[in-house]
Scaffold this motif. Sequence first.
Motif, PDB file in Angstrom:
ATOM      1  N   ILE A 107      -1.666 -13.111   8.970  1.00  0.00           N
ATOM      2  CA  ILE A 107      -0.927 -12.800  10.193  1.00  0.00           C
ATOM      3  C   ILE A 107      -1.738 -13.306  11.374  1.00  0.00           C
ATOM      4  O   ILE A 107      -2.856 -12.849  11.624  1.00  0.00           O
ATOM      5  CB  ILE A 107      -0.674 -11.285  10.327  1.00  0.00           C
ATOM      6  CG1 ILE A 107       0.153 -10.783   9.138  1.00  0.00           C
ATOM      7  CG2 ILE A 107       0.016 -10.967  11.643  1.00  0.00           C
ATOM      8  CD1 ILE A 107       0.351  -9.280   9.131  1.00  0.00           C
ATOM      9  N   ASP A 108      -1.190 -14.271  12.095  1.00  0.00           N
ATOM     10  CA  ASP A 108      -1.820 -14.824  13.293  1.00  0.00           C
ATOM     11  C   ASP A 108      -1.239 -14.117  14.510  1.00  0.00           C
ATOM     12  O   ASP A 108      -0.024 -14.183  14.756  1.00  0.00           O
ATOM     13  CB  ASP A 108      -1.556 -16.327  13.385  1.00  0.00           C
ATOM     14  CG  ASP A 108      -2.247 -17.108  12.268  1.00  0.00           C
ATOM     15  OD1 ASP A 108      -3.472 -17.002  12.154  1.00  0.00           O
ATOM     16  OD2 ASP A 108      -1.538 -17.801  11.512  1.00  0.00           O
ATOM     17  N   VAL A 109      -2.112 -13.460  15.271  1.00  0.00           N
ATOM     18  CA  VAL A 109      -1.675 -12.686  16.437  1.00  0.00           C
ATOM     19  C   VAL A 109      -2.062 -13.462  17.690  1.00  0.00           C
ATOM     20  O   VAL A 109      -3.245 -13.683  17.958  1.00  0.00           O
ATOM     21  CB  VAL A 109      -2.304 -11.286  16.439  1.00  0.00           C
ATOM     22  CG1 VAL A 109      -1.730 -10.463  17.591  1.00  0.00           C
ATOM     23  CG2 VAL A 109      -2.053 -10.579  15.111  1.00  0.00           C
ATOM     24  N   GLY A 110      -1.058 -13.880  18.441  1.00  0.00           N
ATOM     25  CA  GLY A 110      -1.301 -14.719  19.590  1.00  0.00           C
ATOM     26  C   GLY A 110      -1.888 -13.972  20.767  1.00  0.00           C
ATOM     27  O   GLY A 110      -1.986 -12.736  20.778  1.00  0.00           O
ATOM     28  N   PRO A 111      -2.299 -14.707  21.800  1.00  0.00           N
ATOM     29  CA  PRO A 111      -2.837 -14.067  23.003  1.00  0.00           C
ATOM     30  C   PRO A 111      -1.848 -13.076  23.601  1.00  0.00           C
ATOM     31  O   PRO A 111      -0.637 -13.280  23.583  1.00  0.00           O
ATOM     32  CB  PRO A 111      -3.068 -15.256  23.941  1.00  0.00           C
ATOM     33  CG  PRO A 111      -3.239 -16.444  23.037  1.00  0.00           C
ATOM     34  CD  PRO A 111      -2.305 -16.183  21.882  1.00  0.00           C
ATOM     35  N   GLY A 112      -2.387 -11.976  24.119  1.00  0.00           N
ATOM     36  CA  GLY A 112      -1.550 -10.954  24.731  1.00  0.00           C
ATOM     37  C   GLY A 112      -2.132  -9.582  24.501  1.00  0.00           C
ATOM     38  O   GLY A 112      -3.195  -9.421  23.884  1.00  0.00           O
ATOM     39  N   ILE A 113      -1.447  -8.582  25.005  1.00  0.00           N
ATOM     40  CA  ILE A 113      -1.862  -7.185  24.879  1.00  0.00           C
ATOM     41  C   ILE A 113      -0.817  -6.459  24.032  1.00  0.00           C
ATOM     42  O   ILE A 113       0.388  -6.509  24.331  1.00  0.00           O
ATOM     43  CB  ILE A 113      -1.987  -6.512  26.255  1.00  0.00           C
ATOM     44  CG1 ILE A 113      -3.066  -7.235  27.096  1.00  0.00           C
ATOM     45  CG2 ILE A 113      -2.323  -5.032  26.106  1.00  0.00           C
ATOM     46  CD1 ILE A 113      -3.163  -6.738  28.522  1.00  0.00           C
ATOM     47  N   TYR A 114      -1.286  -5.775  22.990  1.00  0.00           N
ATOM     48  CA  TYR A 114      -0.416  -5.089  22.040  1.00  0.00           C
ATOM     49  C   TYR A 114      -0.774  -3.603  22.060  1.00  0.00           C
ATOM     50  O   TYR A 114      -1.895  -3.226  21.685  1.00  0.00           O
ATOM     51  CB  TYR A 114      -0.583  -5.677  20.646  1.00  0.00           C
ATOM     52  CG  TYR A 114      -0.289  -7.161  20.609  1.00  0.00           C
ATOM     53  CD1 TYR A 114       0.992  -7.626  20.332  1.00  0.00           C
ATOM     54  CD2 TYR A 114      -1.277  -8.102  20.893  1.00  0.00           C
ATOM     55  CE1 TYR A 114       1.272  -8.994  20.311  1.00  0.00           C
ATOM     56  CE2 TYR A 114      -1.014  -9.463  20.891  1.00  0.00           C
ATOM     57  CZ  TYR A 114       0.263  -9.897  20.603  1.00  0.00           C
ATOM     58  OH  TYR A 114       0.534 -11.250  20.601  1.00  0.00           O
ATOM     59  N   SER A 139      -4.967 -10.972   5.854  1.00  0.00           N
ATOM     60  CA  SER A 139      -5.855 -11.411   6.926  1.00  0.00           C
ATOM     61  C   SER A 139      -5.140 -11.231   8.253  1.00  0.00           C
ATOM     62  O   SER A 139      -4.051 -11.776   8.460  1.00  0.00           O
ATOM     63  CB  SER A 139      -6.238 -12.879   6.735  1.00  0.00           C
ATOM     64  OG  SER A 139      -6.974 -13.067   5.542  1.00  0.00           O
ATOM     65  N   LEU A 140      -5.755 -10.465   9.151  1.00  0.00           N
ATOM     66  CA  LEU A 140      -5.206 -10.216  10.478  1.00  0.00           C
ATOM     67  C   LEU A 140      -6.106 -10.937  11.473  1.00  0.00           C
ATOM     68  O   LEU A 140      -7.247 -10.529  11.707  1.00  0.00           O
ATOM     69  CB  LEU A 140      -5.159  -8.717  10.760  1.00  0.00           C
ATOM     70  CG  LEU A 140      -4.466  -8.292  12.046  1.00  0.00           C
ATOM     71  CD1 LEU A 140      -2.973  -8.596  11.991  1.00  0.00           C
ATOM     72  CD2 LEU A 140      -4.687  -6.805  12.313  1.00  0.00           C
ATOM     73  N   LEU A 141      -5.590 -12.001  12.072  1.00  0.00           N
ATOM     74  CA  LEU A 141      -6.410 -12.915  12.852  1.00  0.00           C
ATOM     75  C   LEU A 141      -5.905 -12.982  14.282  1.00  0.00           C
ATOM     76  O   LEU A 141      -4.780 -13.443  14.547  1.00  0.00           O
ATOM     77  CB  LEU A 141      -6.382 -14.311  12.234  1.00  0.00           C
ATOM     78  CG  LEU A 141      -6.724 -14.398  10.737  1.00  0.00           C
ATOM     79  CD1 LEU A 141      -6.636 -15.833  10.256  1.00  0.00           C
ATOM     80  CD2 LEU A 141      -8.105 -13.813  10.446  1.00  0.00           C
ATOM     81  N   GLY A 142      -6.728 -12.512  15.228  1.00  0.00           N
ATOM     82  CA  GLY A 142      -6.409 -12.673  16.629  1.00  0.00           C
ATOM     83  C   GLY A 142      -6.817 -14.050  17.123  1.00  0.00           C
ATOM     84  O   GLY A 142      -7.475 -14.823  16.420  1.00  0.00           O
TER      85      GLY A 142
END
Length: 319
Positions: free
Chosen positions: A51-58, A69-72
């Motif tokens: 899981i690729d997590v893009g720029p931003g606030i979550y 795999s959790l990838l910022g």
Amino acid sequence: MFTPRRVVLLSCLLASPSVFAAHLCVAPNGAHGCRASINEAIGAAAANDVIDVGPGIYAEHVVIDKPLSLLGAGHGLTTVNAMGLPNGIEVDGLNHGPLSGVIVRGFTVKDADFQGILVTNASDITIDDNRVTGSDRKLQPFAAGGPVCPGLPQYFMAGEGFDCGEGIHLSGVTGSTVSDNIVDHNAGGILVSDDTAPNHDNDIRGNIVSDNPYDCGITLASHHFALAPTDPLVGVYHITVENNSSMRNGLQTGEGAGVGVFAGPPGAQQWGDVIIGNVLVNNGLPGVALHSHGPFQKLSDHLIANNTIYGNGPDGDPG
């Protein structure tokens, strides 16, 4: 026409989970066809997906319940804001075990009530290249009778009250790595404990742990309780703490060592750790502090070598 070598190569590729791993993406408001939340992507993922997590606030309490795999995009770009939520990112093997094979990399995790990144009852976990900060929102450090943390899960109540606000907490974890993280301005830095299961054979390396005002920079703590001799394999053991910088921790209370190695209640088992090549300076307690507090404990066989230690406070604990 396949040669035998090509057949072997094809067989190896087909046997590799990474060949079949899907890539999912997360972006604010679901932009670019991605999921809008990290938890939504985890729910849609299969075992071993990326899981690729893009720029931003979550604004989420992220719960990982399967190997993935959790990838910022990097800890200056992708933020999990857990304000008003229990934890920032939780690798939950306690309720979804056995859990193995999780990577968490490239996030800022901030402002959780209890823990920034929490891992329970899991193995082969990698927590790498994150920044964890401000994870102590429910801690009441100066409550009557000692620090308290309303709402902290019961299975953590055996620990010290300051364990509420750890940046990174491994409980009941084996064969895992916490590396190259920045852990600052939580109650405490990195905690390795046996609150939910034995904890052993983990590597804590290359982290910068600083300015956590109420507890140690790095804590190895056995909270196992027994009123008779017990199997040492129930405790915390074979933890390697190497090449970390632990600075200015525990100054608010004078209760934070650079690295603390603690056997808490009767029956606690804490042995066989390696503390090597760290920079441990200007903390509230000594650079390395070892405490034993009761009968039927094991606190022994530690290797402490080649650390840089100066400017730390005295240890007033008689135990």
